[in-house]
Design a protein around this motif. Structure first.
Motif, PDB file in Angstrom:
ATOM      1  N   GLU A   1      76.460  38.745  69.128  1.00  0.00           N
ATOM      2  CA  GLU A   1      76.389  37.234  69.067  1.00  0.00           C
ATOM      3  C   GLU A   1      77.356  36.677  67.839  1.00  0.00           C
ATOM      4  O   GLU A   1      77.708  37.203  66.919  1.00  0.00           O
ATOM      5  CB  GLU A   1      74.983  36.715  68.644  1.00  0.00           C
ATOM      6  CG  GLU A   1      74.880  35.306  68.478  1.00  0.00           C
ATOM      7  CD  GLU A   1      73.379  34.940  68.266  1.00  0.00           C
ATOM      8  OE1 GLU A   1      73.112  33.768  67.968  1.00  0.00           O
ATOM      9  OE2 GLU A   1      72.570  35.786  68.139  1.00  0.00           O
ATOM     10  N   PHE A   2      78.053  35.576  68.168  1.00  0.00           N
ATOM     11  CA  PHE A   2      79.061  34.852  67.269  1.00  0.00           C
ATOM     12  C   PHE A   2      78.805  33.311  67.610  1.00  0.00           C
ATOM     13  O   PHE A   2      78.896  33.024  68.610  1.00  0.00           O
ATOM     14  CB  PHE A   2      80.383  35.411  67.720  1.00  0.00           C
ATOM     15  CG  PHE A   2      81.409  34.530  66.877  1.00  0.00           C
ATOM     16  CD1 PHE A   2      81.271  34.219  65.643  1.00  0.00           C
ATOM     17  CD2 PHE A   2      82.596  34.232  67.628  1.00  0.00           C
ATOM     18  CE1 PHE A   2      82.330  33.296  64.712  1.00  0.00           C
ATOM     19  CE2 PHE A   2      83.742  33.537  66.612  1.00  0.00           C
ATOM     20  CZ  PHE A   2      83.565  33.285  65.517  1.00  0.00           C
ATOM     21  N   ASP A   3      78.227  32.658  66.412  1.00  0.00           N
ATOM     22  CA  ASP A   3      77.924  31.166  66.420  1.00  0.00           C
ATOM     23  C   ASP A   3      78.894  30.636  65.449  1.00  0.00           C
ATOM     24  O   ASP A   3      79.131  31.021  64.479  1.00  0.00           O
ATOM     25  CB  ASP A   3      76.486  31.039  66.129  1.00  0.00           C
ATOM     26  CG  ASP A   3      75.739  31.823  66.813  1.00  0.00           C
ATOM     27  OD1 ASP A   3      76.040  32.388  67.888  1.00  0.00           O
ATOM     28  OD2 ASP A   3      74.282  32.377  66.248  1.00  0.00           O
ATOM     29  N   LEU A   4      79.202  29.269  65.918  1.00  0.00           N
ATOM     30  CA  LEU A   4      79.934  28.325  65.009  1.00  0.00           C
ATOM     31  C   LEU A   4      79.086  26.955  64.799  1.00  0.00           C
ATOM     32  O   LEU A   4      78.802  26.367  66.103  1.00  0.00           O
ATOM     33  CB  LEU A   4      81.216  28.201  65.604  1.00  0.00           C
ATOM     34  CG  LEU A   4      82.365  29.198  65.749  1.00  0.00           C
ATOM     35  CD1 LEU A   4      83.656  28.803  66.374  1.00  0.00           C
ATOM     36  CD2 LEU A   4      82.613  29.480  64.336  1.00  0.00           C
ATOM     37  N   THR A   5      78.857  26.638  63.760  1.00  0.00           N
ATOM     38  CA  THR A   5      78.107  25.227  63.582  1.00  0.00           C
ATOM     39  C   THR A   5      78.811  24.406  62.697  1.00  0.00           C
ATOM     40  O   THR A   5      79.303  24.843  61.777  1.00  0.00           O
ATOM     41  CB  THR A   5      76.653  25.791  62.849  1.00  0.00           C
ATOM     42  OG1 THR A   5      75.977  26.656  63.869  1.00  0.00           O
ATOM     43  CG2 THR A   5      75.807  24.471  62.684  1.00  0.00           C
TER      44      THR A   5
END
Length: 232
Positions: free
Chosen positions: A76-80
């Motif tokens: 998983e790779f998330d950007l917020t």
């Protein structure tokens, strides 16, 4: 799906920070015995790195997850992108998983592995409330097979006890969606209690250690998770 820094790891609760007058950076890595997110089991022993910058309430954070004990666990790779003013926080997160499509830059409808979520919350001090809604990407469907705009809300309360920092949380899915373990309607999916404490290694270095219990009444499952954080 995530979130430490941007959301507490065992509870999935956004953690608003006070606005600062200079640019600040966050670099850290969490090691967890299992990856539990909003009452869902997403993997076994995992490494979860965080990289972020913030300035005057505005923050941009990258967060990831990779399984250490099971190569088949979801990556998983998330950007917020978030903003906090007073007790109010808002944000938008781009979640990416390596399934069903392992190409990061694939955004085609019905093929992308990205999920886009908006959140809003308020920290009243004794308690904090958060609401999350998927608005685009690989969202779940409702009972009619239409996009569910899958949502989740949570109430959390921090407190200190016996030398530890604690956080209790209750979270629920408000309506039917396949995104949250095939919730057929309103479902309480997360009842959790987490404790953390800094363990001193040397006079100038300590390791934050945490442990938590999470129960999912909807799926009738419960989890005990522990881990630690490495940061400068």
């Amino acid at each position: 799906m995530r979130k430490t820094i941007v959301a507490a790891m065992l509870c999935g609760v956004a953690a608003p920070a006070a606005a600062q007058d200079k640019v600040e950076a966050t670099v850290q890595a969490d090691f967890v015995s299992s990856y539990i997110w909003r009452g869902q089991d997403l993997g076994d022993i995992s490494l979860q790195p965080t990289l972020g910058v913030s300035y005057k309430g505005l923050s941009l954070t990258a967060w990831g997850n990779v399984g250490l004990s099971d190569p088949g666990d979801t990556k998983e790779f998330d950007l917020t992108l978030g903003y906090t003013v007073g007790g109010l926080n808002i944000g938008v997160t781009d979640y990416w998983f390596n399934s069903p499509n392992d190409r990061y830059f694939s955004y085609a409808a019905h093929k992308t592995s990205h999920v886009f979520e908006a959140n809003i919350g308020y920290d009243f001090g004794p308690v904090a409330v958060q609401w999350y809604t998927n608005f685009a990407g690989n969202d779940g469907v409702n009972g009619d097979g239409d996009r569910a705009y899958s949502s989740y809300f949570e109430v959390s309360a921090p407190f200190n006890l016996a030398g530890c920092q604690w956080q209790a949380a209750v979270g629920a899915v408000p309506y039917a969606t396949s995104f949250y373990a095939d919730a057929g309607g309103f479902a309480v999916t997360n009842v959790s209690l987490r404790a953390s404490k800094d363990v001193k290694v040397t006079k100038s270095f300590s390791i934050p250690l945490f442990a938590g219990i999470t129960a999912n009444p909807s799926t009738e499952k419960a989890y005990l998770v522990c881990g630690f954080t490495l940061k400068p």
